[in-house]
Design an enzyme around this catalytic site. Structure first.
Site, PDB file in Angstrom:
ATOM      1  N   VAL A   2     -44.998 -22.865  38.155  1.00 10.08           N
ATOM      2  CA  VAL A   2     -46.349 -22.302  38.116  1.00 10.08           C
ATOM      3  C   VAL A   2     -46.851 -22.079  39.541  1.00 10.08           C
ATOM      4  O   VAL A   2     -46.739 -22.972  40.383  1.00 10.08           O
ATOM      5  CB  VAL A   2     -47.320 -23.225  37.354  1.00 10.08           C
ATOM      6  CG1 VAL A   2     -48.712 -22.595  37.297  1.00 10.08           C
ATOM      7  CG2 VAL A   2     -46.809 -23.491  35.945  1.00 10.08           C
ATOM      8  N   LYS A  16     -47.271 -18.306  35.645  1.00 14.50           N
ATOM      9  CA  LYS A  16     -46.171 -19.142  35.150  1.00 14.50           C
ATOM     10  C   LYS A  16     -44.922 -18.279  35.046  1.00 14.50           C
ATOM     11  O   LYS A  16     -44.932 -17.247  34.372  1.00 14.50           O
ATOM     12  CB  LYS A  16     -46.521 -19.730  33.781  1.00 14.50           C
ATOM     13  CG  LYS A  16     -45.480 -20.694  33.253  1.00 14.50           C
ATOM     14  CD  LYS A  16     -45.957 -21.375  31.973  1.00 14.50           C
ATOM     15  CE  LYS A  16     -44.964 -22.432  31.527  1.00 14.50           C
ATOM     16  NZ  LYS A  16     -45.427 -23.153  30.323  1.00 14.50           N
ATOM     17  N   ASP A 113     -48.488 -28.437  20.837  1.00 11.42           N
ATOM     18  CA  ASP A 113     -48.197 -29.337  21.961  1.00 11.42           C
ATOM     19  C   ASP A 113     -49.498 -29.820  22.607  1.00 11.42           C
ATOM     20  O   ASP A 113     -49.650 -29.785  23.831  1.00 11.42           O
ATOM     21  CB  ASP A 113     -47.308 -28.635  22.991  1.00 11.42           C
ATOM     22  CG  ASP A 113     -46.611 -29.634  23.924  1.00 11.42           C
ATOM     23  OD1 ASP A 113     -46.601 -30.846  23.606  1.00 11.42           O
ATOM     24  OD2 ASP A 113     -46.087 -29.216  24.968  1.00 11.42           O
TER      25      ASP A 113
END
Length: 233
Positions: A2, A16, A113
């Site tokens: 990143v 990213k 996530d």
């Protein structure tokens, strides 16, 4: 990796980058197509508590995904710096996360996530969900229980729901489990089963032989009940 990026209009953004395999051209192009479709989906999510996706490019076998830059750091770094959070602070962050999750689920998206490392803090106290690398449109087919499911194993062990660990198909409820684990982490400093090795934690999460961790009785009953309601097998 990143990076911090600067646009031609002078704005700071996050970049990213993912390197794809150069030798398998067809597979690489298929993979980028998936990523492009995902970023296109994420660009449609507009919410105060979700990071804004700006677009993506594919050059020299490298995919770059551009997002809003958030300077405050993640809640994981906040816990490392300040220790477990006070309940009023946790409540403020949790309310915002619930708003973001409700919005995502209403639009047919699961994050898959959710954890403190994927929640960024703006200096004014606003939190934003990031890293939708696992996000997908929910499958159109219905399970026996009526939930849309995805059967791929995604996420991070300590925050994974049992149905994710057991690969039995998961949907919106898996995000709620992960939210409960995150609240547990915010108020205690570590996630449930955080004293175990990752694979041992996964085994415990997926097995009915291990009781689901609960917050100590020193916490208010409402807080303990909230986490227990989220973390139901």
């Amino acid at each position: 990796q990143v990076f911090l990026g600067l646009t031609k209009t002078g704005e700071l953004i996050a970049v990213k980058q993912v390197d794809l395999i150069e030798t398998e051209v067809e597979e690489t192009e298929k993979e980028y197509t998936k990523i492009f479709q995902e970023v296109t989906l994420l660009k449609s999510l507009v919410h105060d508590n979700i990071v804004k996706y700006l677009g993506s490019t594919y050059e020299h076998h490298t995919v770059s995904i551009f997002t809003e830059f958030i300077p405050g750091g993640s809640l994981a770094t906040i816990i490392e710096r300040f220790g477990p959070l006070e309940l009023p602070v946790t409540a403020r962050y949790t309310r915002q996360l619930l708003n973001a999750i409700a919005y995502m689920h209403e639009n047919g998206v699961v994050h898959r996530d959710i954890k403190s490392a994927n929640i960024m803090l703006v200096p004014n106290g606003t939190v934003k969900l990031i890293d939708f690398g696992c996000a997908k449109r929910l499958a159109l087919r219905l399970s026996r229980s009526g939930s849309h499911l995805q059967k791929s194993l995604r996420g991070t062990p300590y925050w994974m729901a049992p149905e994710v660990v057991n690969d039995s198909g998961h949907g919106r409820k898996s995000d709620i489990w992960s939210l409960g684990c995150t609240v547990f982490e915010l108020v205690t400093g570590k996630p449930p089963w955080g004293d175990r090795e990752p694979f041992a934690a996964m085994y415990a999460i997926g097995s009915d032989d291990f009781p689901v961790p609960t917050l100590p009785e020193s916490f208010r009953i409402r807080v303990r009940d909230f986490v227990s309601q989220c973390m139901m097998r």
